[in-house]
Scaffold this motif. Structure first.
Motif, mmCIF file in Angstrom:
data_model
loop_
_atom_site.group_PDB
_atom_site.id
_atom_site.type_symbol
_atom_site.label_atom_id
_atom_site.label_comp_id
_atom_site.label_asym_id
_atom_site.label_seq_id
_atom_site.Cartn_x
_atom_site.Cartn_y
_atom_site.Cartn_z
ATOM 1 N N TYR A 1 -16.076 -7.777 2.044
ATOM 2 C CA TYR A 1 -15.193 -7.718 3.208
ATOM 3 C C TYR A 1 -14.625 -6.306 3.382
ATOM 4 C CZ TYR A 1 -15.048 -12.867 3.439
ATOM 5 O OH TYR A 1 -15.374 -14.188 3.566
ATOM 6 N N ALA A 2 -14.173 -5.723 2.285
ATOM 7 C CA ALA A 2 -13.596 -4.379 2.347
ATOM 8 C C ALA A 2 -14.637 -3.356 2.785
ATOM 9 C CB ALA A 2 -13.020 -3.994 0.980
ATOM 10 N N LEU A 3 -15.858 -3.507 2.297
ATOM 11 C CA LEU A 3 -16.935 -2.592 2.690
ATOM 12 C C LEU A 3 -17.247 -2.718 4.175
ATOM 13 C CD1 LEU A 3 -19.142 -0.554 1.960
ATOM 14 C CD2 LEU A 3 -20.612 -2.491 1.346
ATOM 15 N N PHE A 4 -17.327 -3.963 4.678
ATOM 16 C CA PHE A 4 -17.595 -4.175 6.097
ATOM 17 C C PHE A 4 -16.494 -3.553 6.956
ATOM 18 C CE2 PHE A 4 -19.655 -8.463 4.760
ATOM 19 C CZ PHE A 4 -20.700 -7.769 4.196
ATOM 20 N N ILE B 1 0.830 -1.212 0.000
ATOM 21 C CA ILE B 1 0.000 0.000 0.000
ATOM 22 C C ILE B 1 0.864 1.262 0.000
ATOM 23 C CG2 ILE B 1 -1.624 1.350 1.417
ATOM 24 C CD1 ILE B 1 -2.851 -1.361 2.280
ATOM 25 N N ARG B 2 1.978 1.205 0.736
ATOM 26 C CA ARG B 2 2.857 2.376 0.832
ATOM 27 C C ARG B 2 3.784 2.522 -0.371
ATOM 28 N NH1 ARG B 2 2.783 0.510 6.301
ATOM 29 N NH2 ARG B 2 4.635 -0.766 5.921
ATOM 30 N N GLY B 3 3.812 1.505 -1.247
ATOM 31 C CA GLY B 3 4.583 1.630 -2.481
ATOM 32 C C GLY B 3 5.743 0.672 -2.631
ATOM 33 N N THR B 4 5.968 -0.223 -1.653
ATOM 34 C CA THR B 4 7.031 -1.223 -1.777
ATOM 35 C C THR B 4 6.496 -2.382 -2.603
ATOM 36 O OG1 THR B 4 7.853 -0.602 0.408
ATOM 37 C CG2 THR B 4 8.656 -2.671 -0.506
ATOM 38 N N ARG B 5 6.894 -2.491 -3.866
ATOM 39 C CA ARG B 5 6.271 -3.452 -4.777
ATOM 40 C C ARG B 5 7.220 -4.535 -5.282
ATOM 41 N NH1 ARG B 5 1.763 -0.176 -6.426
ATOM 42 N NH2 ARG B 5 1.143 0.744 -4.444
ATOM 43 N N THR C 1 -10.098 1.216 -1.484
ATOM 44 C CA THR C 1 -9.214 0.485 -2.398
ATOM 45 C C THR C 1 -8.082 -0.193 -1.644
ATOM 46 O OG1 THR C 1 -9.717 2.094 -4.147
ATOM 47 C CG2 THR C 1 -7.784 0.690 -4.463
ATOM 48 N N GLU C 2 -7.533 0.496 -0.657
ATOM 49 C CA GLU C 2 -6.457 -0.092 0.145
ATOM 50 C C GLU C 2 -6.966 -1.273 0.964
ATOM 51 O OE1 GLU C 2 -3.796 3.998 0.628
ATOM 52 O OE2 GLU C 2 -5.381 3.527 2.058
ATOM 53 N N LEU C 3 -8.213 -1.202 1.410
ATOM 54 C CA LEU C 3 -8.799 -2.338 2.118
ATOM 55 C C LEU C 3 -9.020 -3.521 1.179
ATOM 56 C CD1 LEU C 3 -11.318 -0.506 4.465
ATOM 57 C CD2 LEU C 3 -9.418 -1.966 5.187
ATOM 58 N N LEU C 4 -9.291 -3.245 -0.091
ATOM 59 C CA LEU C 4 -9.376 -4.330 -1.072
ATOM 60 C C LEU C 4 -8.050 -5.085 -1.139
ATOM 61 C CD1 LEU C 4 -11.275 -2.705 -4.093
ATOM 62 C CD2 LEU C 4 -12.147 -4.470 -2.556
ATOM 63 N N VAL C 5 -6.943 -4.354 -1.096
ATOM 64 C CA VAL C 5 -5.612 -4.975 -1.117
ATOM 65 C C VAL C 5 -5.414 -5.837 0.126
ATOM 66 C CG1 VAL C 5 -3.128 -4.521 -1.010
ATOM 67 C CG2 VAL C 5 -4.573 -3.187 -2.544
ATOM 68 N N VAL C 6 -5.841 -5.322 1.288
ATOM 69 C CA VAL C 6 -5.722 -6.080 2.541
ATOM 70 C C VAL C 6 -6.416 -7.426 2.411
ATOM 71 C CG1 VAL C 6 -6.362 -6.166 4.989
ATOM 72 C CG2 VAL C 6 -5.540 -4.014 3.989
ATOM 73 N N PHE C 7 -7.646 -7.416 1.928
ATOM 74 C CA PHE C 7 -8.416 -8.654 1.880
ATOM 75 C C PHE C 7 -8.040 -9.537 0.698
ATOM 76 C CE2 PHE C 7 -11.116 -6.185 4.747
ATOM 77 C CZ PHE C 7 -11.315 -7.135 5.748
#
Length: 272
Positions: free
Chosen positions: A143-146, A69-73, A160-166
């Motif tokens: 899940y991201a919405l919840f 999320i912070r940019g380390t890819r 969008t960042e929560l989408l990445v988490v899940f």
């Protein structure tokens, strides 16, 4: 001078890696020995991205998820590739279950009602198996919405960042469960049906673990939000179950079972 076989960049004769695309310079002809070395390096070496990503998602999930999320890819496998791997292994998992666990009988098939109930179960199992990948993907936005609702006072992550988490969390659980299934089901150690009772609780615990690390919350704060998350998730799942039952009824999936129940009840009355 030599040219990179991947991007055709000119390199010095001493180069081991391309300074443009990062590809390794291959000088030796392919043999069984170096093929095996490449496979070992790719899949079993601790320093490779895949194994490092898998292990770190258990030890320090924020390093993988928060880093992305912070940019380390470059340090870990990117989220889309990791989720794609999870979908692939989920397909292999279904193949193993269907091949080795043939006895998925949960009803008394000696009776007509039991046969209809088992037939309905088989239809549902086949439907969920055939569309497992799609079902996996459909879970993520919810899940991201919840989580967005549960953590509404903490604006650290957007939707969008929560989408990445899940995506990472769901992929990690799917890969882990698939690997366990591939090992234990053929050996008949435990049935996948029995495993099913533990999958959802373990998944919620792992999601909680990831969110706790990503948000940097203490145990009390996380417990309160987990209970809220479970409540919302349970309510939505109930709605899905009701919607599924309505769809099944409208499509006629229950008709044969209801007819068998009526016939059994009529036969019992005549016997009296």
């Amino acid at each position: 001078m030599i040219n990179c076989k991947n991007c055709n960049t000119s390199l010095s004769a001493e180069s081991d890696y391309c300074n443009v695309c990062g590809g390794k310079v291959i000088r030796n002809r392919l043999t069984l020995k170096n093929l095996f070395e490449h496979i070992s390096e790719t899949f079993f070496n601790y320093d490779n991205k895949l194994l490092r990503t898998f292990l770190t998602l258990f030890k320090k999930p924020d390093d993988v998820i928060g880093g992305y999320i912070r940019g380390t890819r470059k340090k870990y496998v990117n989220v889309i590739s990791y989720f794609a791997l999870a979908i692939t292994l989920a397909g292999l998992q279904i193949f193993i279950i269907q091949k080795f666990q043939t006895d998925l009988t949960f009803y008394d098939t000696t009776t007509e009602i039991g046969q209809k109930q088992q037939a309905l179960f088989d239809k549902i199992f086949k439907l969920t198996s055939d569309y497992q990948s799609l079902i996996m993907m459909l879970y993520i936005p919810f899940y991201a919405l919840f989580a967005r609702i549960v953590f509404f006072k903490i604006n650290k992550l957007n939707y969008t960042e929560l989408l990445v988490v899940f995506l990472y969390a769901q992929a990690q659980m799917s890969i882990s469960i698939a690997m366990i299934t591939i090992i234990v089901v053929p050996l008949n150690i435990i049935s996948f049906t029995a495993m099913g009772f533990f999958i959802m609780p373990l998944q919620i615990l792992y999601f909680t673990y990831c969110l706790k690390h990503v948000y940097g919350l203490n145990n009390t704060q996380m417990l309160i939000r987990t209970l809220i998350f479970i409540g919302i998730l349970g309510f939505i799942m109930l709605l899905f179950i009701i919607a599924g039952a309505i769809f099944a009824a409208k499509s006629g999936m229950f008709d044969e079972m209801f007819e068998a129940q009526k016939a059994a009840a009529e036969a019992a009355r005549q016997a009296q």
